[in-house]
Design an enzyme around this catalytic site. Sequence first.
Site, PDB file in Angstrom:
ATOM      1  CE  LYS A 133     -22.341  16.845  77.845  1.00  0.00           C
ATOM      2  NZ  LYS A 133     -20.855  16.770  77.869  1.00  0.00           N
TER       3      LYS A 133
ATOM      4  CE1 TYR B 252     -19.933  22.350  78.722  1.00  0.00           C
ATOM      5  CE2 TYR B 252     -21.564  22.438  76.644  1.00  0.00           C
ATOM      6  CZ  TYR B 252     -20.992  21.917  77.897  1.00  0.00           C
ATOM      7  OH  TYR B 252     -21.681  20.699  78.215  1.00  0.00           O
TER       8      TYR B 252
ATOM      9  CG  ASN C 229     -19.253  13.488  78.503  1.00  0.00           C
ATOM     10  OD1 ASN C 229     -20.061  14.194  77.884  1.00  0.00           O
ATOM     11  ND2 ASN C 229     -18.047  13.930  78.921  1.00  0.00           N
TER      12      ASN C 229
ATOM     13  CG  HIS D  33     -23.314  19.937  82.065  1.00  0.00           C
ATOM     14  ND1 HIS D  33     -21.943  20.076  82.167  1.00  0.00           N
ATOM     15  CD2 HIS D  33     -23.806  20.688  82.860  1.00  0.00           C
ATOM     16  CE1 HIS D  33     -21.928  21.175  83.174  1.00  0.00           C
ATOM     17  NE2 HIS D  33     -23.169  21.479  83.319  1.00  0.00           N
TER      18      HIS D  33
ATOM     19  CD  GLU E 185     -23.228  24.671  84.733  1.00  0.00           C
ATOM     20  OE1 GLU E 185     -22.048  24.804  84.466  1.00  0.00           O
ATOM     21  OE2 GLU E 185     -23.868  23.686  85.105  1.00  0.00           O
TER      22      GLU E 185
HETATM   23  P1  RTP Z   1     -19.372  18.353  82.404  1.00  0.00           P
HETATM   24  O1  RTP Z   1     -18.889  19.817  82.539  1.00  0.00           O
HETATM   25  O2  RTP Z   1     -19.966  18.151  80.964  1.00  0.00           O
HETATM   26  O3  RTP Z   1     -20.239  17.937  83.384  1.00  0.00           O
HETATM   27  O4  RTP Z   1     -18.267  17.261  82.392  1.00  0.00           O
HETATM   28  P2  RTP Z   1     -16.952  17.488  83.113  1.00  0.00           P
HETATM   29  O5  RTP Z   1     -17.037  18.639  84.244  1.00  0.00           O
HETATM   30  O6  RTP Z   1     -16.612  16.212  83.773  1.00  0.00           O
HETATM   31  O7  RTP Z   1     -15.746  17.961  82.123  1.00  0.00           O
HETATM   32  P3  RTP Z   1     -15.037  19.493  81.624  1.00  0.00           P
HETATM   33  O8  RTP Z   1     -13.803  19.200  81.938  1.00  0.00           O
HETATM   34  O9  RTP Z   1     -16.001  20.386  82.216  1.00  0.00           O
HETATM   35  O10 RTP Z   1     -15.424  19.386  80.036  1.00  0.00           O
HETATM   36  C1  RTP Z   1     -16.907  19.725  79.620  1.00  0.00           C
HETATM   37  C2  RTP Z   1     -17.055  18.601  78.497  1.00  0.00           C
HETATM   38  O11 RTP Z   1     -16.342  19.026  77.433  1.00  0.00           O
HETATM   39  C3  RTP Z   1     -16.068  17.690  76.813  1.00  0.00           C
HETATM   40  N1  RTP Z   1     -14.880  17.460  76.453  1.00  0.00           N
HETATM   41  N2  RTP Z   1     -14.145  16.935  75.386  1.00  0.00           N
HETATM   42  N3  RTP Z   1     -12.408  15.823  73.609  1.00  0.00           N
HETATM   43  C4  RTP Z   1     -11.881  16.125  74.908  1.00  0.00           C
HETATM   44  O12 RTP Z   1     -10.696  15.919  75.286  1.00  0.00           O
HETATM   45  C5  RTP Z   1     -12.869  16.723  75.987  1.00  0.00           C
HETATM   46  N4  RTP Z   1     -12.611  17.115  77.078  1.00  0.00           N
HETATM   47  C6  RTP Z   1     -13.948  17.429  77.727  1.00  0.00           C
HETATM   48  C7  RTP Z   1     -16.872  16.533  77.327  1.00  0.00           C
HETATM   49  O13 RTP Z   1     -18.110  16.593  76.813  1.00  0.00           O
HETATM   50  C8  RTP Z   1     -17.046  17.503  78.763  1.00  0.00           C
HETATM   51  O14 RTP Z   1     -18.086  16.889  79.363  1.00  0.00           O
HETATM   52 MG    MG Z   2     -17.444  20.548  83.979  1.00  0.00          MG
END
Ligand code: RTP
Ligand code: MG
Length: 140
Positions: A11, A51, A114, A117, A128
């Site tokens: 990212k 997204y 973070n 992804h 994707e």
């Molecule tokens: P990713 O999809 O990026 O691999 O990460 P993930 O499954 O662990 O997280 P997800 O729940 O799918 O959320 C996608 C991305 O959204 C951002 N996020 N921000 N500010 C917040 O509370 C928050 N929560 C999620 C993060 O960049 C996350 O990777």
């Molecule tokens: Mg995710």
Amino acid sequence: MAVERTFSMIKPDATRRNLTGAITKMFEDAGFSVIASKRVWMSRREAEGFYAVHKERPFFGELVESMCSGPTIVQVLQGENAIARNREIMGATNPSDAAEGTIRKAFALSIGENSVHGSDAPETASQEIAYWFSETEIVG
Ligand code: RTP
Ligand code: MG
């Protein structure tokens, strides 16, 4: 165990800090092959489309903003059990919950910024990959 393909992104918070090589090395050291890779600066429309599943979430605006703030490296990783193993190597979404040795523990700045992804299931991995790459760009 099957050889799988997963979609990965380095990212903008990470490309901005010149972590592209360090993060890619962690994937390669884990046994993955990078079978497609390119650098993109996402448009708002591309980030919102990618997204779309999160569009009702409170963090959606902030997420899109951050993904459009600089270059992203989009990649296809191939390896044994790549989808689940990539998520282990990335670590928890929130870096404060991420285990030692994971990418997010080492590099993530916050839950939003973070650094990486990775796809969460075979169906999302296929979708994707197809969102960012044509078949001819993937060289297995
Ligand atoms: P990713 O999809 O990026 O691999 O990460 P993930 O499954 O662990 O997280 P997800 O729940 O799918 O959320 C996608 C991305 O959204 C951002 N996020 N921000 N500010 C917040 O509370 C928050 N929560 C999620 C993060 O960049 C996350 O990777
Ligand atoms: Mg995710």
